[in-house]
Design a protein around this motif. Structure first.
Motif, PDB file in Angstrom:
ATOM      1  N   PRO A 160       0.828  -1.192   0.000  1.00 33.37           N
ATOM      2  CA  PRO A 160       0.000   0.000   0.000  1.00 33.37           C
ATOM      3  C   PRO A 160       0.866   1.247   0.000  1.00 33.37           C
ATOM      4  N   GLY A 161       0.441   2.250  -0.708  1.00 39.15           N
ATOM      5  CA  GLY A 161       1.168   3.510  -0.713  1.00 39.15           C
ATOM      6  C   GLY A 161       0.903   4.275   0.576  1.00 39.15           C
ATOM      7  N   ASP A 162       1.570   5.403   0.734  1.00 41.85           N
ATOM      8  CA  ASP A 162       1.359   6.227   1.926  1.00 41.85           C
ATOM      9  C   ASP A 162      -0.112   6.595   2.067  1.00 41.85           C
ATOM     10  N   GLY A 163      -0.633   6.457   3.248  1.00 41.60           N
ATOM     11  CA  GLY A 163      -1.996   6.872   3.506  1.00 41.60           C
ATOM     12  C   GLY A 163      -3.033   5.807   3.196  1.00 41.60           C
ATOM     13  N   ALA A 164      -2.698   4.803   2.387  1.00 39.43           N
ATOM     14  CA  ALA A 164      -3.683   3.767   2.081  1.00 39.43           C
ATOM     15  C   ALA A 164      -3.834   2.823   3.268  1.00 39.43           C
ATOM     16  N   ALA A 165      -5.066   2.451   3.578  1.00 43.20           N
ATOM     17  CA  ALA A 165      -5.278   1.496   4.667  1.00 43.20           C
ATOM     18  C   ALA A 165      -4.759   0.132   4.228  1.00 43.20           C
ATOM     19  N   PRO A 166      -4.034  -0.571   5.111  1.00 45.31           N
ATOM     20  CA  PRO A 166      -3.565  -1.898   4.714  1.00 45.31           C
ATOM     21  C   PRO A 166      -4.758  -2.822   4.511  1.00 45.31           C
ATOM     22  N   PRO A 167      -4.647  -3.759   3.550  1.00 47.33           N
ATOM     23  CA  PRO A 167      -5.756  -4.697   3.358  1.00 47.33           C
ATOM     24  C   PRO A 167      -5.934  -5.535   4.626  1.00 47.33           C
ATOM     25  N   PRO A 168      -7.161  -5.987   4.907  1.00 44.06           N
ATOM     26  CA  PRO A 168      -7.372  -6.764   6.133  1.00 44.06           C
ATOM     27  C   PRO A 168      -6.579  -8.065   6.092  1.00 44.06           C
ATOM     28  N   ALA A 169      -6.041  -8.448   7.250  1.00 44.23           N
ATOM     29  CA  ALA A 169      -5.280  -9.694   7.309  1.00 44.23           C
ATOM     30  C   ALA A 169      -6.234 -10.880   7.278  1.00 44.23           C
ATOM     31  N   LEU A 170      -5.794 -11.965   6.633  1.00 42.72           N
ATOM     32  CA  LEU A 170      -6.583 -13.190   6.567  1.00 42.72           C
ATOM     33  C   LEU A 170      -6.345 -14.005   7.820  1.00 42.72           C
ATOM     34  N   GLY A 171      -7.317 -14.857   8.186  1.00 39.65           N
ATOM     35  CA  GLY A 171      -7.034 -15.879   9.170  1.00 39.65           C
ATOM     36  C   GLY A 171      -6.189 -16.955   8.497  1.00 39.65           C
ATOM     37  N   TYR A 172      -5.309 -17.609   9.235  1.00 37.33           N
ATOM     38  CA  TYR A 172      -4.515 -18.678   8.621  1.00 37.33           C
ATOM     39  C   TYR A 172      -5.467 -19.790   8.181  1.00 37.33           C
ATOM     40  N   PRO A 173      -5.435 -20.196   6.889  1.00 34.32           N
ATOM     41  CA  PRO A 173      -6.439 -21.158   6.409  1.00 34.32           C
ATOM     42  C   PRO A 173      -6.339 -22.508   7.117  1.00 34.32           C
ATOM     43  N   THR A 174      -7.469 -22.990   7.624  1.00 34.41           N
ATOM     44  CA  THR A 174      -7.473 -24.287   8.314  1.00 34.41           C
ATOM     45  C   THR A 174      -8.571 -25.222   7.817  1.00 34.41           C
ATOM     46  N   GLU A 175      -9.572 -24.690   7.114  1.00 30.21           N
ATOM     47  CA  GLU A 175     -10.734 -25.512   6.752  1.00 30.21           C
ATOM     48  C   GLU A 175     -10.444 -26.367   5.530  1.00 30.21           C
ATOM     49  N   ARG A 180      -1.841 -18.707  -3.706  1.00 34.06           N
ATOM     50  CA  ARG A 180      -0.620 -18.977  -4.471  1.00 34.06           C
ATOM     51  C   ARG A 180      -0.631 -18.270  -5.814  1.00 34.06           C
ATOM     52  N   GLU A 181      -1.842 -18.065  -6.377  1.00 28.30           N
ATOM     53  CA  GLU A 181      -1.976 -17.410  -7.679  1.00 28.30           C
ATOM     54  C   GLU A 181      -1.836 -15.901  -7.592  1.00 28.30           C
ATOM     55  N   GLN A 182      -1.998 -15.340  -6.384  1.00 26.71           N
ATOM     56  CA  GLN A 182      -1.934 -13.884  -6.236  1.00 26.71           C
ATOM     57  C   GLN A 182      -0.487 -13.416  -6.247  1.00 26.71           C
ATOM     58  N   PRO A 183      -0.227 -12.253  -6.873  1.00 28.57           N
ATOM     59  CA  PRO A 183       1.139 -11.729  -6.796  1.00 28.57           C
ATOM     60  C   PRO A 183       1.469 -11.293  -5.371  1.00 28.57           C
ATOM     61  N   GLY A 184       2.768 -11.233  -5.066  1.00 23.81           N
ATOM     62  CA  GLY A 184       3.180 -10.784  -3.738  1.00 23.81           C
ATOM     63  C   GLY A 184       2.862 -11.809  -2.669  1.00 23.81           C
ATOM     64  N   LEU A 185       2.829 -11.346  -1.432  1.00 26.73           N
ATOM     65  CA  LEU A 185       2.542 -12.239  -0.311  1.00 26.73           C
ATOM     66  C   LEU A 185       1.364 -11.675   0.476  1.00 26.73           C
ATOM     67  N   PRO A 186       0.348 -12.508   0.814  1.00 20.74           N
ATOM     68  CA  PRO A 186      -0.745 -12.012   1.640  1.00 20.74           C
ATOM     69  C   PRO A 186      -0.319 -11.891   3.112  1.00 20.74           C
ATOM     70  N   ALA A 187      -0.952 -10.968   3.836  1.00 17.93           N
ATOM     71  CA  ALA A 187      -0.722 -10.847   5.282  1.00 17.93           C
ATOM     72  C   ALA A 187      -1.774 -11.672   6.005  1.00 17.93           C
ATOM     73  N   VAL A 188      -1.368 -12.359   7.058  1.00 19.85           N
ATOM     74  CA  VAL A 188      -2.327 -13.155   7.824  1.00 19.85           C
ATOM     75  C   VAL A 188      -2.286 -12.758   9.298  1.00 19.85           C
ATOM     76  N   GLU A 189      -3.325 -13.139  10.020  1.00 24.31           N
ATOM     77  CA  GLU A 189      -3.415 -12.813  11.444  1.00 24.31           C
ATOM     78  C   GLU A 189      -2.520 -13.746  12.249  1.00 24.31           C
ATOM     79  N   ALA A 190      -1.892 -13.187  13.275  1.00 25.51           N
ATOM     80  CA  ALA A 190      -1.132 -13.988  14.228  1.00 25.51           C
ATOM     81  C   ALA A 190      -1.704 -13.734  15.614  1.00 25.51           C
ATOM     82  N   LEU A 191      -1.474 -14.684  16.541  1.00 23.83           N
ATOM     83  CA  LEU A 191      -1.891 -14.446  17.930  1.00 23.83           C
ATOM     84  C   LEU A 191      -1.109 -13.269  18.490  1.00 23.83           C
ATOM     85  N   GLU A 192       0.203 -13.277  18.246  1.00 25.20           N
ATOM     86  CA  GLU A 192       1.072 -12.158  18.606  1.00 25.20           C
ATOM     87  C   GLU A 192       2.158 -12.056  17.552  1.00 25.20           C
ATOM     88  N   GLY A 193       2.706 -10.863  17.381  1.00 24.28           N
ATOM     89  CA  GLY A 193       3.816 -10.722  16.437  1.00 24.28           C
ATOM     90  C   GLY A 193       3.399 -10.081  15.130  1.00 24.28           C
TER      91      GLY A 193
END
Lengths: 417, 74
Positions: free
Chosen positions: A8-23, A38-51
């Motif tokens: 995201p550029g300056d000022g853009a809200a970061p896209p929401p983080a995904l839950g780590y896929p488990t289903e 895997r088909e998406q460019p770049g790397l998605p952000a995911v939720e962590a318990l901490e960190g």
């Protein structure tokens, strides 16, 4: 300089983080969400318990780049290290010093205390003993009345007996340590439950280690106690952590592979026919394909970047976390033709089911030998084996660190021997 | 063909021994891999081209990227 198109550029809200896929929608395949990511460019952000919000790696080439790079730390105390489960929180809080959470060069120094017991040559020499354990477990299976739970009678007993034999842990205590390990690894255990389970296991192994010091036998724990604990190179707490790692890694993982692999072969009769008709070279390759296809290490590999690194066209900053899904990576069409097809004749040796880099599985030669001998012997002795449940009714572990069955009902014709 | 192993990097996984049992072995004391000098590597000029596929596969699957096969692009 413009930001890359994945940031995201300056000022853009970061896209929401995904839950780590488990289903999972298929018992043998990773959650379908990974294929889309895997088909998406770049790397998605995911939720962590901490960190923070770690980046998720699902492509084979990206995974090898991260796992092979010294710029990624596996230590809990590295800034940005992503905690993904109650067990991670518990181990971070209790400052558990395990091999998997150590970086080189310290990691390699510690690992080399253990490697001699798991070399290809050493495991090949143990083949008769492992075959004996497999034969014994199948005797027990066939002593049942034409049907049984494969997990309780075969899948857990084989690797448990083998690792007990190697480490010098009394197999009579398997009920205790299997239950404790299952509680510690379950995704739905609270940090307190994990702490209690690991505490009980630790107390048990500490008592066993003291016994090995007093009366050393011809087993791995005695050797480690004599070589490192007695001279004071490691303390009892470190020795117990090593013992726990070897014990739990020794049965839980292979047990899952035995259960899932049996069901996979029974639902793919043409692959099973190829396997039983094949020579040992083909059967060894089949084990590699089972490892690739099933990739039971559901819990992600976890790292924190210690410097800025570009992964998959995306800049990971120092202090950010990275997760790697080995099941997703092993289904990447850029690394494996027709990756969602189970094919024991394909080249599969380069799979990452044992991970890659300096932390690659220490016990891989042992796991391979157990799986080879198990499947060879199973189909030779119990050709009428069949599943009692349809795949949609399989009793799968939910949200466990390692994927597998809680139970698996199988049946065979009574005249089998 | 010349095969070399950076033994400081080797993590003792044994993958090279699995794919190239005629070319590699592991030290008994710590599992670190070495090139078999009583095998084809001991011959003048190192192992023949018939071993190249196994050597390159070993280099490819080595988790520590510790194996180099001379004369090939890695």
């Amino acid at each position: 300089m413009p930001a890359s198109d994945t940031e995201p550029g300056d000022g853009a809200a970061p896209p929401p983080a995904l839950g780590y896929p488990t289903e999972r929608t298929c018992p043998f395949s990773p959650p379908p969400e990974f294929a889309r990511l895997r088909e998406q460019p770049g790397l998605p952000a995911v939720e962590a318990l901490e960190g923070g919000r770690p980046w998720l790696v699902t492509r084979y080439a990206d995974a090898r780049a991260v796992l092979g790079s010294p710029a990624f730390s596996a230590r809990f105390d590295t800034p940005g290290f992503p905690l993904m489960s109650p067990s991670d929180v518990q181990q971070r809080d209790d400052r558990t010093e395990s091999l998997i959470r150590t970086d080189d060069p310290e990691h390699l120094r510690q690992r080399r205390r253990l490697t001699r017991d798991f070399t290809v040559k050493r495991i090949a020499a143990l083949r008769p003993e492992i075959q004996g354990v497999v034969d014994g477990a199948l005797d027990e299976l066939l002593a049942h009345d034409g049907s049984a739970d494969l997990i309780a009678t075969v899948a857990l007993p084989i690797p448990s007996r083998v690792i007990c034999l190697l480490l010098g842990v009394p197999y009579a205590d398997h009920g205790f340590f299997q239950r404790a390990a299952a509680r510690a690894l379950a995704g739905d255990s609270s940090p307190d439950e994990v702490r209690t389970a690991l505490g009980e296991l630790g107390d048990y192994l500490a008592a066993l280690v003291r016994e090995k010091v007093r009366d050393p036998q011809d087993d791995i724990l005695s050797r480690l106690a004599t070589a490192y604990l007695v001279p004071g190179e490691i303390d009892e707490r470190e020795m117990v952590t090593i013992a726990m790692t070897l014990l739990v890694a020794g049965f839980e993982t292979t047990g899952n592979m035995i259960g899932l692999g049996t069901a996979l072969f029974l639902t793919h009769p043409e692959q099973r026919a190829l396997f039983t008709a094949g020579d040992e070279q083909l059967q060894r390759n089949a084990v590699e394909e089972l490892l690739r296809y099933l990739s039971i290490a559901h819990h992600p590999r976890q790292f924190a970047a210690t410097e800025d690194v570009t992964v998959g066209g995306h800049t990971v900053r120092a202090g950010e976390g990275v997760l790697i899904s080995l099941p997703a990576v092993n289904r990447d069409a850029d690394a494996f033709d027709d990756p969602d097809t189970f094919d024991i004749t394909r080249p599969a040796q380069q799979h990452l089911a044992f991970s890659y880099g300096t932390h690659q599985c220490l016990g891989q030669a042992l796991a391979r030998m157990e799986l080879l001998l198990y499947f060879r012997t199973l189909f030779a002795r119990v050709p009428s084996l069949r599943l009692l449940d349809a795949p949609e009714d399989f009793d799968l572990k939910q949200r466990s660190r390692a994927h597998g069955f809680r139970s698996l009902s199988v049946a065979w014709q009574e005249d089998a021997r | 063909m010349r095969i070399t192993i950076d033994q400081d990097r080797c993590v003792g996984a044994g993958q090279c021994v699995l794919v190239g049992p005629d070319l590699f072995d592991q030290r008994d004391e710590d599992g670190v891999a070495f090139v078999l000098t009583d095998g084809p590597e001991g011959a003048a000029g190192g192992p023949g081209e018939e071993h190249r596929a196994a050597a390159e596969e070993a280099a490819r699957v080595c988790p520590a990227a510790a194996i180099t096969v001379a004369g090939t692009e890695r």
